[in-house]
Write a protein that holds these residues in place. Sequence first.
Motif, PDB file in Angstrom:
ATOM      1  N   PHE A 159       0.054   7.130 -11.389  1.00  0.00           N
ATOM      2  CA  PHE A 159       0.587   6.703 -10.277  1.00  0.00           C
ATOM      3  C   PHE A 159       2.045   5.765 -10.451  1.00  0.00           C
ATOM      4  CE2 PHE A 159      -3.929   7.879  -9.485  1.00  0.00           C
ATOM      5  CZ  PHE A 159      -3.588   8.931  -8.582  1.00  0.00           C
ATOM      6  N   VAL A 160       2.545   5.801 -11.736  1.00  0.00           N
ATOM      7  CA  VAL A 160       3.502   4.699 -12.075  1.00  0.00           C
ATOM      8  C   VAL A 160       4.667   5.119 -11.366  1.00  0.00           C
ATOM      9  CG1 VAL A 160       2.460   4.545 -14.487  1.00  0.00           C
ATOM     10  CG2 VAL A 160       4.105   6.087 -14.110  1.00  0.00           C
ATOM     11  N   THR A 161       5.039   6.185 -10.526  1.00  0.00           N
ATOM     12  CA  THR A 161       5.828   6.240  -9.831  1.00  0.00           C
ATOM     13  C   THR A 161       6.165   5.555  -8.749  1.00  0.00           C
ATOM     14  OG1 THR A 161       5.034   8.432  -8.640  1.00  0.00           O
ATOM     15  CG2 THR A 161       6.667   8.862 -10.404  1.00  0.00           C
ATOM     16  N   LEU A 162       5.145   5.203  -8.375  1.00  0.00           N
ATOM     17  CA  LEU A 162       4.843   4.118  -6.961  1.00  0.00           C
ATOM     18  C   LEU A 162       5.347   2.601  -7.501  1.00  0.00           C
ATOM     19  CD1 LEU A 162       1.574   5.713  -5.593  1.00  0.00           C
ATOM     20  CD2 LEU A 162       3.990   6.139  -4.947  1.00  0.00           C
ATOM     21  N   ASP A 163       5.156   2.540  -8.551  1.00  0.00           N
ATOM     22  CA  ASP A 163       5.740   0.871  -8.956  1.00  0.00           C
ATOM     23  C   ASP A 163       6.804   0.233  -8.277  1.00  0.00           C
ATOM     24  OD1 ASP A 163       3.889   0.054 -10.888  1.00  0.00           O
ATOM     25  OD2 ASP A 163       4.766   1.225 -12.610  1.00  0.00           O
ATOM     26  N   PRO A 164       7.860   0.961  -7.948  1.00  0.00           N
ATOM     27  CA  PRO A 164       8.870   0.301  -6.925  1.00  0.00           C
ATOM     28  C   PRO A 164       8.672  -0.273  -5.696  1.00  0.00           C
ATOM     29  CG  PRO A 164       9.450   2.414  -8.134  1.00  0.00           C
ATOM     30  CD  PRO A 164       8.213   2.518  -8.226  1.00  0.00           C
ATOM     31  N   TYR A 165       7.259   0.369  -5.134  1.00  0.00           N
ATOM     32  CA  TYR A 165       6.951   0.285  -3.977  1.00  0.00           C
ATOM     33  C   TYR A 165       5.880  -0.846  -3.650  1.00  0.00           C
ATOM     34  CZ  TYR A 165       9.543   4.364  -3.217  1.00  0.00           C
ATOM     35  OH  TYR A 165      10.417   5.315  -3.057  1.00  0.00           O
ATOM     36  N   VAL A 166       5.381  -1.484  -4.915  1.00  0.00           N
ATOM     37  CA  VAL A 166       4.458  -2.346  -5.111  1.00  0.00           C
ATOM     38  C   VAL A 166       4.697  -3.720  -4.329  1.00  0.00           C
ATOM     39  CG1 VAL A 166       2.883  -3.966  -6.637  1.00  0.00           C
ATOM     40  CG2 VAL A 166       3.152  -1.530  -6.927  1.00  0.00           C
ATOM     41  N   ALA A 167       5.923  -3.940  -4.619  1.00  0.00           N
ATOM     42  CA  ALA A 167       6.367  -5.382  -4.068  1.00  0.00           C
ATOM     43  C   ALA A 167       6.319  -5.596  -2.608  1.00  0.00           C
ATOM     44  CB  ALA A 167       7.610  -5.941  -4.808  1.00  0.00           C
ATOM     45  N   ASP A 168       6.673  -4.416  -1.889  1.00  0.00           N
ATOM     46  CA  ASP A 168       6.801  -4.536  -0.490  1.00  0.00           C
ATOM     47  C   ASP A 168       5.476  -4.104   0.264  1.00  0.00           C
ATOM     48  OD1 ASP A 168       9.313  -5.508  -0.351  1.00  0.00           O
ATOM     49  OD2 ASP A 168      10.450  -3.461  -0.415  1.00  0.00           O
ATOM     50  N   TRP A 169       4.831  -3.151  -0.336  1.00  0.00           N
ATOM     51  CA  TRP A 169       3.717  -2.463   0.411  1.00  0.00           C
ATOM     52  C   TRP A 169       2.294  -2.860  -0.287  1.00  0.00           C
ATOM     53  CZ3 TRP A 169       5.597  -0.615   4.814  1.00  0.00           C
ATOM     54  CH2 TRP A 169       6.847  -0.308   4.837  1.00  0.00           C
ATOM     55  N   ALA A 170       2.123  -3.345  -1.262  1.00  0.00           N
ATOM     56  CA  ALA A 170       0.727  -3.673  -1.669  1.00  0.00           C
ATOM     57  C   ALA A 170       0.314  -4.999  -1.078  1.00  0.00           C
ATOM     58  CB  ALA A 170       0.712  -3.777  -3.354  1.00  0.00           C
ATOM     59  N   VAL A 171      -0.016  -5.098   0.017  1.00  0.00           N
ATOM     60  CA  VAL A 171       0.050  -6.016   0.914  1.00  0.00           C
ATOM     61  C   VAL A 171      -1.657  -6.219   1.319  1.00  0.00           C
ATOM     62  CG1 VAL A 171       0.614  -6.917   3.125  1.00  0.00           C
ATOM     63  CG2 VAL A 171       2.090  -5.626   1.998  1.00  0.00           C
ATOM     64  N   ALA A 172      -1.912  -7.543   1.325  1.00  0.00           N
ATOM     65  CA  ALA A 172      -3.373  -7.686   1.054  1.00  0.00           C
ATOM     66  C   ALA A 172      -4.322  -7.920   2.440  1.00  0.00           C
ATOM     67  CB  ALA A 172      -3.553  -9.313   0.409  1.00  0.00           C
ATOM     68  N   SER A 173      -3.593  -7.801   3.687  1.00  0.00           N
ATOM     69  CA  SER A 173      -4.364  -7.638   4.658  1.00  0.00           C
ATOM     70  C   SER A 173      -3.945  -6.730   5.826  1.00  0.00           C
ATOM     71  CB  SER A 173      -4.584  -9.177   5.590  1.00  0.00           C
ATOM     72  OG  SER A 173      -3.391  -9.312   6.098  1.00  0.00           O
ATOM     73  N   ALA A 174      -4.791  -6.146   6.737  1.00  0.00           N
ATOM     74  CA  ALA A 174      -4.627  -5.082   7.512  1.00  0.00           C
ATOM     75  C   ALA A 174      -3.249  -5.481   8.551  1.00  0.00           C
ATOM     76  CB  ALA A 174      -5.692  -4.646   8.385  1.00  0.00           C
ATOM     77  N   ASP A 175      -3.592  -6.900   9.057  1.00  0.00           N
ATOM     78  CA  ASP A 175      -2.215  -7.496   9.730  1.00  0.00           C
ATOM     79  C   ASP A 175      -1.053  -7.617   9.081  1.00  0.00           C
ATOM     80  OD1 ASP A 175      -1.953  -8.091  12.745  1.00  0.00           O
ATOM     81  OD2 ASP A 175      -1.402 -10.252  11.621  1.00  0.00           O
ATOM     82  N   ALA A 176      -1.151  -7.937   7.965  1.00  0.00           N
ATOM     83  CA  ALA A 176      -0.013  -8.181   7.015  1.00  0.00           C
ATOM     84  C   ALA A 176       0.692  -6.683   6.665  1.00  0.00           C
ATOM     85  CB  ALA A 176      -0.347  -8.671   5.672  1.00  0.00           C
ATOM     86  N   ARG A 177      -0.061  -5.598   6.634  1.00  0.00           N
ATOM     87  CA  ARG A 177       0.342  -4.188   6.453  1.00  0.00           C
ATOM     88  C   ARG A 177       1.181  -3.996   7.417  1.00  0.00           C
ATOM     89  NH1 ARG A 177      -4.194  -4.332   3.147  1.00  0.00           N
ATOM     90  NH2 ARG A 177      -5.841  -3.437   4.802  1.00  0.00           N
ATOM     91  N   ASP A 178       0.657  -4.228   8.799  1.00  0.00           N
ATOM     92  CA  ASP A 178       1.333  -3.747   9.954  1.00  0.00           C
ATOM     93  C   ASP A 178       2.592  -4.563  10.032  1.00  0.00           C
ATOM     94  OD1 ASP A 178       1.426  -2.921  12.920  1.00  0.00           O
ATOM     95  OD2 ASP A 178       1.918  -4.938  13.146  1.00  0.00           O
ATOM     96  N   ALA A 179       2.594  -6.013   9.712  1.00  0.00           N
ATOM     97  CA  ALA A 179       3.798  -6.871   9.674  1.00  0.00           C
ATOM     98  C   ALA A 179       4.795  -6.288   8.785  1.00  0.00           C
ATOM     99  CB  ALA A 179       3.543  -8.181   9.446  1.00  0.00           C
TER     100      ALA A 179
END
Lengths: 395, 112
Positions: free
Chosen positions: B8-28
């Motif tokens: 899944f290393v091709t997803l590395d560039p997305y970790v900073a913006d999208w690996a977000v710790a709560s449901a509400d933060a994911r919506d934000a």
Amino acid sequence: MNAPIPKFTPVGPDAVAHLGTAPIPARYYADADWFAAEREAVFRRSWLYIGHVCELPEPGSFIRRELELFGVSLLIMRGKDGQIRAFHNVCTHRGTQLVEEAQGKRATFSCPYHMWTYGADGALVSAPDFEAFGLDKKDCALKSVALDVCAGMIFVWLAADAPPLRNWLNGLAEPLETLPVARATHFHEYVYEINANWKLTYDNFQENYHLRFIHPKTGKAAGGPDNPFGYPLEYAFHGRHRKQRIWSNPEARPQGAQGLAFAKLMPGAAEADILNTPYGRHYFALFPSFFMLGTPLQNFMHVVYPLSATRSRGVIRIYWIGADRSAGERFGRESVLTMVRDIHAEDISVIEAGQRGLSSGALEHIHFQTNEALCRHLINGVVEQVEAWQARVGG
Amino acid sequence: MSALPEGFVTLDPYVADWAVASADARDAARSKQPIAARQAFHAAMEPLIASALDHLDAIPLSAHSPADHTLMLLALSYAHIAPSVAVLGADDDRHAIYRRRLPITRATADEN
Ligand code: FES
Ligand SMILES: [Fe+2]
């Protein structure tokens, strides 16, 4: 072999003729005096959803709930005997609010002011220098509020004359008890405030007439060629309450991420044995402002709490049996949350636009068609209840 | 080194913006990221979501490694972004202000 798909037949006017067809006075949705009467006649004298038993897992567990409409703060707690009770969050010494935390677990509840201390059953257990009052402790318990439970859901009744919840539900207790909510241990929740009357807010979810206009993309699967509005198959009335049986579009299959989400929810749903419930395509509306969708993978509830004639708070909970069993189930559950919420987000502005129009005083009346029968049934019940109350108190 | 499990290393560039710790933060995050960023994340996740969940489903939630957990958070963000991109498209920007008025106050993914 595929059975032929029966053609959709909409509910006809005769089925709801008993509700009347007259225009509805617009002031019911904006007028402050009418709203004040509703507060006493309807909200003080109805069973109001206040929480779920899964929020009170152990003896000493408590939740604090505010009912701003009445300026009332309630403590719902589970006693050492396992019993759930509701009390005013008010110290009986001199009225100080007892608990600030929204929820928690405690063996006793001490008032910060002079340390009167209550048990989880509301009894006063100790108070410093209590002999100086010349009172009996048993007369100083927290003020209780009528509470009853159905399908895991906790309801309170603020006035003194509470009927048994089961009787009041008028035949809906048994169906509700077949739904996942009755065995739920977890839920998703979102909460919102809206500049709209509680009935206007709530009625938005009682009719499908608007779906194709307000939800052209998110609600696409709700309609089909022979049912372009996605109207339900059937309405049923249970005293002040009501239900509808939702039409399923035979052409619609969840696609892409939605399809994956539902597939990932299936093993857990099978394990919990919720897939063959008799009310999985029903929508239940409990007077005055509660509804629940019975769909097993989207068993969600929406309660509208009035704050004023033109402002309301909504609480949405999607109920689940068991903690997330797997990554896939976790993904599926969060996907359901986004589906429900995405549709809801599209409704907010049109509800508030409706309130601005109604509050402007431009209209004498509004209108409900056959497939807005649930909205009409609600206002009929509200008017009956307000008028009966006014006759009693001479208002 | 990748923040994600092997495969899944091709997803590395997305970790900073999208690996977000709560449901509400994911919506934000959904509301904050412009449509091009949402589309790029969607395009990267779409072909991998099924195998990502298969990988994660093979391990009990309580035994997820930090890399597994990061992949789980990406999958959960995809639960928000799939309807944003595949269903609502450009309309999603208009809806963002209303979604933010519906704050997520409880989610099972937030409870572990
Ligand atoms: S007001 Fe609570 S102990 Fe005095
Ligand atoms: Fe709607």
